[in-house]
Motif scaffolding. Structure first.
Motif, PDB file in Angstrom:
ATOM      1  N   THR B  99       0.496  -1.447  -0.537  1.00 54.28           N
ATOM      2  CA  THR B  99      -0.368  -0.219  -0.028  1.00 54.28           C
ATOM      3  C   THR B  99       0.647   0.931  -0.032  1.00 54.28           C
ATOM      4  OG1 THR B  99       0.281   0.301   2.740  1.00 54.28           O
ATOM      5  CG2 THR B  99      -1.723  -1.950   1.549  1.00 54.28           C
ATOM      6  N   ASP B 217      -6.693  -0.513   5.202  1.00 57.62           N
ATOM      7  CA  ASP B 217      -4.919  -0.462   4.730  1.00 57.62           C
ATOM      8  C   ASP B 217      -5.404  -0.769   2.638  1.00 57.62           C
ATOM      9  OD1 ASP B 217      -2.899   0.932   4.062  1.00 57.62           O
ATOM     10  OD2 ASP B 217      -1.706  -0.607   4.305  1.00 57.62           O
ATOM     11  N   ARG B 218      -5.512  -1.817   2.630  1.00 55.85           N
ATOM     12  CA  ARG B 218      -5.153  -2.755   1.074  1.00 55.85           C
ATOM     13  C   ARG B 218      -6.461  -2.293   0.030  1.00 55.85           C
ATOM     14  NH1 ARG B 218      -4.206  -9.064   0.563  1.00 55.85           N
ATOM     15  NH2 ARG B 218      -6.163  -9.633   2.330  1.00 55.85           N
ATOM     16  N   ASN B 221      -5.560   1.679   0.326  1.00 59.43           N
ATOM     17  CA  ASN B 221      -4.365   2.152  -0.480  1.00 59.43           C
ATOM     18  C   ASN B 221      -3.498   2.045  -1.425  1.00 59.43           C
ATOM     19  OD1 ASN B 221      -5.319   4.268   1.039  1.00 59.43           O
ATOM     20  ND2 ASN B 221      -4.173   3.847   2.700  1.00 59.43           N
ATOM     21  N   ARG B 222      -4.484   0.209  -2.076  1.00 56.88           N
ATOM     22  CA  ARG B 222      -3.642  -0.572  -2.573  1.00 56.88           C
ATOM     23  C   ARG B 222      -2.438   0.087  -3.276  1.00 56.88           C
ATOM     24  NH1 ARG B 222      -5.133   0.006  -8.024  1.00 56.88           N
ATOM     25  NH2 ARG B 222      -6.743   0.821  -8.204  1.00 56.88           N
TER      26      ARG B 222
END
Lengths: 516, 597
Positions: B99, B217-218, B221-222
């Protein structure tokens, strides 16, 4: 006997502790920027102890009893030290056939069909086999008995446990080995044998076994058409009489029951066995050292299968834990390991790449790097793998690599005993294969032993075990393309091997003799 | 038949496409009818809808201090189109690449390098396009061979490799997995099939917040780093599972024969040409459509307090911005089949027959009945084994499988021919059993036994946190979170008339595709040969191989003369084998003497 199981009590205790310790979450506070900034409550976890689960039934059968009230099922595994090593010369396949037919060939009072019909009516699973039990997909539900043991298993609704247990015991006490079922099993074995050269994976596995343990070892005494056709009903009856008895049983029982009641039921069911049974002791170790050098089997597929390795050490060796951590950093730890990073992530050369080190159950078993890559890039991938082996010997692992590998083993430890079947089966196998007797504190001390491994230990163990001069490299795939290599890469098999690899012929699937 | 052996997926986050959960209970009866209380073994669950439209399913279970976490994206290969087949599965790989903060030392630099790589890839794609045209014109036999590359292509690749090296220096390798592993996570992996993509791992119970942190998060914001080398990894996965197995490519082809309109016709891993050509821009577009929160469902099973878990879910997953418009619906429906389809696979496999019929989707009211039909046919006491294997002795093994997917379904029976019997005989025997289902009512005991087996099998699926998580993720991916328990309830009410009706409705000649499997270079073993005593058979088989390989009539004549001599000298018990070989050699000689048209 106490009905509360210490392991589950411990688990519930851990849960409560967490509940109290979890910080109240403020929904509007932004999450921390990095995962390392998260703070976790302590998790107190005590692994299951044999003493809390083990009962010695009258008649001397050890039984591991682990209640689990989450579903109304009961699972009973009867584990036996029955392996292919017990086959008389010329009767290869007898132990496996005997084990398979224990529950599929009828009993003294019921035909095979009647047994199947009754199990089916109860919705039960009733089965037996040699050497299975790795655990199915994602390692769930099986029992890791290894290749030299067997199991008979019953799984059914708890309300039917009396009838099911009687059926299971009837199968084991007096297997009838009906002619029709023996004939069918023979035909099925022969059908499977015909497929021995169909899959490159099967060829690789077989030849790797020959290289690692030599042709004389019991693991390489393969069935042939004549050995299978030569097995008679009398052979099967005699084999079962010899080995299927209380002296060769360890039970793993889990599910919906209370311990006192199930112990009484098991005791009654397993009483008055017609024969005591023989525990043959540990299977023989290989007599010759593992082969070194480069080997190539020509099979026309576009992806080459590669195995690199040697016989290393057994699980009682003082270096066992250091070797496990070393292997994890090198190739056993998936995406945190060096081989995966280099061969898969950096170069895109393989989907599956790993190194496997389990430590032999009874004697040193192979340590092995395994991957599959398109035939033209096999040489380049091997070059990378060998460089990583050298790096493991030549320099210390980083503090971070060491920390990740160790905490993986330490923090991930509870997942190993997630289900009641995993606890009962795992502990029973410890006794079946002898670690319970030799190293009874293994699980209790496991995390401390891992914690004690240092970077210097890892390098010492790598130097002791990963001797490049002793390595065997086996390749299976389109030989011409493997030898041609990729023009973009500066790697050739003949250069790496210092000459032509030894070309190994396929074996005739029905005789296992090398084909001209 | 070669059956794929179950392999332990030891490589975390490796992702198995088209994972088949054969025993997964399936299919509801009617969407409006709630499952009868007590009829399904399902555990108590909590369902929540987060502020952004993401669904959350909680199954507290305090047996071990672990939590299995999974989330399902309701997208699979069925949502793809020609040109980008395999993109769903490629995606699954890319979701492990980090990310904005995980996997990189300097995110700004990362973005710059990725843009530069894309610009170079545009030029490489132009070269590939030219190669494709050359192959179509017949000037190249295989554009994927290293030797086929143009000098310009090599030059571009070299420059690209330079950028990759620079990117690598800026990366923290596989940090997503490493963070999880360091915290004791196990079973970090994912799978893609026709209908869904499922991501999962098990964490120690005290690390539940880490699970939320990492997954949110992934999703939010990957970064698709190493996109192009990962495409190569996926191609290796295709080689591993499809191209270098005895029947992999055949099975893929049979699927393409079976389905007419449905996107189930193409493989989950994608056609080779497409996998090699998917662009990052296509991936970004696909992500925006199908990975928005409204198209996702998270499932947690294990040792946690539901209130605390819900609060964490709102904080982490609920904060992901919702998508602008809903994911597009998959429209295409399989049209009614007009004619039987036949497929002859000559492969490195034992002779066998496979018959596959079109049936119904997971949510169809007939799906529970087909589960029972599957149960009647399969297993140690099932009809296939009793009839084909034990009574008729035409096969050595036989199995049935009902596969109700999200949009369509199929029912397949496969049996392996016994030595000396042909796949065609096996096929006829399969029809015999199917006709019995249509014409004779199932006895009450047999029907009840099938229901009992279904119930215990359902309980076995509830054995662990992971399996329970999988059950809900797969049901959700197939279009109904409660599908499994609905079918479990409905199965118990299936009648003998239902079985007959459903067999008559779906097991039709025009609704089926048939695969006949024979051994490459072998064919089914001759019954005459099979009848010889074992030692003689072995010698006869070796002789037969020599006869088949012979292409010189003169050599064959010599063989015939030799057989004549041997026949005179051999003891009587060896004579049948000699006679057999004589016949074969004469036939081969006739074949060679017949002029080819």
């Amino acid at each position: 006997m106490n009905d509360t199981n210490r392991w589950f009590r411990g688990a519930a205790g851990a849960s409560l502790l967490l509940l109290l310790a979890l910080p109240a979450v403020a929904a509007d506070a932004p999450p921390p920027a990095r995962p390392e900034q998260l703070r976790f409550p302590e998790l107190r976890y005590a692994p299951p102890r044999a003493a809390d689960c083990r009962v010695l039934l009258k008649g001397g059968i050890p039984a591991y009893l682990v209640p689990d009230h989450s579903t109304p099922l009961v699972t009973i595994h009867v584990l036996m030290r029955v392996g292919p090593d017990l086959a008389p010369a010329g009767k290869e396949g007898l132990p496996a056939m005997a084990m398979n037919l224990l529950t599929r060939g009828g009993t003294k009072t019921r035909t095979a069909q009647q047994v199947e019909d009754r199990a089916s009516a109860l919705g039960a699973q009733l089965e037996s086999d040699l050497g299975s039990g790795g655990g199915g997909m994602f390692g769930l539900g099986g029992v890791p008995i290894g290749p030299a043991c067997s199991r008979a298993t019953l799984n059914l609704l708890a309300k039917d446990v009396d009838e099911g247990l009687a059926l299971l015991v009837e199968c084991l006490k007096g297997p009838a080995f009906e002619d029709e079922r023996v004939k069918l099993r023979r035909e099925q074995e022969l059908q499977q044998m015909k497929q021995r050269n169909d899959e490159s994976a099967a060829i690789e596995e077989r030849e790797w076994g020959f290289l690692m343990r030599g042709g004389s070892h019991w693991t390489n005494r393969w069935t042939t058409r004549s050995s299978i056709e030569g097995i008679t009903r009398e052979d099967l009856v005699a084999f079962a009489r010899r080995y299927v008895g209380p002296k060769n049983f360890v039970l793993a029982v889990s599910g919906e029951f209370d311990r006192a009641t199930i112990a009484r039921k098991l005791e009654a069911a397993f009483a008055n066995w017609p024969v005591p049974g023989v525990n043959p002791g540990p299977p023989a170790a290989p007599a010759e050292p593992s082969a070194a050098g480069w080997y190539l089997v020509d099979k026309d597929v576009n992806q080459g299968r590669v195995s690199i390795g040697l016989r290393a050490l057994d699980r009682f060796d003082p270096d066992y834990q250091a070797a496990r951590v070393m292997n994890d950093i090198l190739g056993g730890g998936g995406f945190s390991s060096r081989l995966t990073n280099r061969i898969r992530s950096d170069e895109g050369l393989a989907y599956s790449v790993r190194s496997v080190f389990e430590g032999g159950l009874y004697y040193p078993d192979p340590w092995r790097i395994q991957f599959q890559s398109k035939v033209r890039s096999v040489a380049f991938a091997i070059q990378i793998a060998l460089a990583e082996v050298r790096r493991m010997r030549d320099s210390l692992v980083s503090a971070q690599e060491l920390e990740v590998a160790k905490s993986k083993f330490i923090e991930g430890f509870p997942a190993q005993f997630e289900t009641a079947n995993a606890v009962a089966g795992g502990l029973a196998v410890e006794e079946l294969t002898g670690r319970y007797q030799k190293d009874p504190d293994y699980y209790n001390e496991y995390r401390d032993r891992v914690r004690a491994v240092s970077a210097a230990d890892i390098q010492r163990v790598a130097r002791r075990l990963l001797d490049p001069a002793r390595l065997a490299v086996l390749m299976v795939g389109n030989a011409k393309d493997i030898l041609t290599g990729d023009p973009k890469r500066d790697a050739q098999i003949t250069t790496l091997a210092g000459g032509d690899p030894k070309h190994m012929p396929l074996r005739d699937p029905m005789t296992m003799k090398p084909m001209p | 038949m070669t059956t794929p052996r179950a392999r332990a997926v030891l490589l975390p986050a490796a992702c198995a496409f088209a994972l088949a959960f054969a025993a997964a209970p399936a299919a509801p009866a009617r969407r409006d009818a709630p499952p009868a209380r007590g009829a399904s073994p399902a555990p108590a669950i909590e369902e929540h809808l987060l502020a952004n439209g993401m669904k959350l399913v909680l199954v507290p279970r305090h047996l071990s201090p672990t939590v299995a976490g999974a989330w399902v994206a309701r997208v699979g290969s069925a949502n793809e189109r020609p040109g980008i087949t395999g993109i769903s599965h490629l995606f699954e790989h890319m979701m492990f690449k980090g990310t904005h903060v995980i996997g990189t030392r300097d995110y700004e630099k990362d973005v710059r390098l990725i843009e530069q790589q894309e610009a170079l890839q545009d030029s490489i794609r132009a070269e590939l396009s030219a190669l494709r045209a050359a192959q179509r014109r017949g000037e190249l036999d295989d554009m994927t061979k290293p030797e086929s590359k143009t000098p310009r292509m090599r030059e571009l690749e070299k420059r690209f490799d330079g950028l990759v090296a620079e990117q690598r220096a800026n990366m923290v390798k596989n940090e997503f997995n490493t963070v999880l592993q360091r915290n004791g996570a196990t079973g970090i992996n994912a799978f893609t099939n026709n209908d869904m993509t499922v991501y999962f791992e098990t964490v120690p119970a005290n690390r539940l917040e880490l699970w939320f942190w990492m997954e949110a998060d992934r999703l939010r914001n990957r970064v698709f780093r190493e996109f192009y080398s990962e495409r190569d990894v996926v191609y290796e996965e295709r080689r591993l599972r499809t191209e270098s197995t005895p029947t992999g490519k055949f099975a893929e082809s049979f699927d393409a024969v079976f389905w007419d309109a449905s996107p189930y016709a193409w493989p989950v891993v994608g056609w080779p040409s497409d996998v090699a050509s998917i662009t990052r821009a296509q991936a970004d577009e696909y992500y925006a459509l199908y990975y928005q929160p409204q198209n996702l469902t998270a499932v947690l099973v294990g040792d946690f307090d539901p209130k605390a878990a819900l609060a964490l879910a709102e904080r982490y997953l609920g904060a992901i911005p919702p998508g602008a418009r809903p994911a597009p619906e998959m429209i295409t429906m399989e049209s009614r089949s007009l004619a039987e389809k036949r497929f002859h696979g000559e492969a490195e496999t034992n002779p066998a027959a496979t018959v596959r019929w079109h049936t119904v989707a997971f949510t169809h009211r007939d799906a529970p009945v087909l589960e029972i039909v599957d149960g009647l046919l399969t297993g140690p006491a099932g009809r296939l084994r009793r009839s084909l294997v034990l009574k008729q002795g035409v096969a050595t093994s036989a199995r049935a499988a009902h596969e109700p997917l999200k949009y369509e379904g199929s029912f397949e029976i496969t049996a392996e021919a016994k030595e000396g019997r042909t796949p065609e005989e096996v096929e006829q025997a399969i029809y015999g059993e199917v006709e019995r289902l249509k014409s004779e009512p199932v006895g009450a005991d047999e029907l009840q036994a099938a229901k009992n087996r279904y119930l215990t099998a359902a309980y076995r699926q509830l054995n662990s946190n992971f399996l329970i998580g999988l059950r809900y993720a797969v049901s959700e991916g197939r279009g109904d979170l409660h599908g499994a328990e609905r079918i479990e309830a409905a199965v118990q009410g299936v009648t003998s008339e239902d079985v007959q009706r459903v067999a008559q409705a779906y097991f039709t000649k025009e609704g089926r595709a048939v695969a006949i499997w024979t051994r490459k270079g072998g064919g089914a073993e001759d019954p005459e040969l099979a009848a010889l005593p074992p030692p003689a058979r072995e010698r006869a088989r070796a002789g037969l191989a020599r006869i088949r390989a012979a292409s010189d009539p003169e050599k064959l004549q010599q063989m015939l003369d030799m057989f004549d001599q041997m026949g005179a000298q051999m003891p009587p018990e060896a004579k049948p084998a000699i006679e057999y070989l004589r016949g074969k050699a004469q036939a081969r000689l006739r074949e060679l003497s017949t002029p080819k048209p």
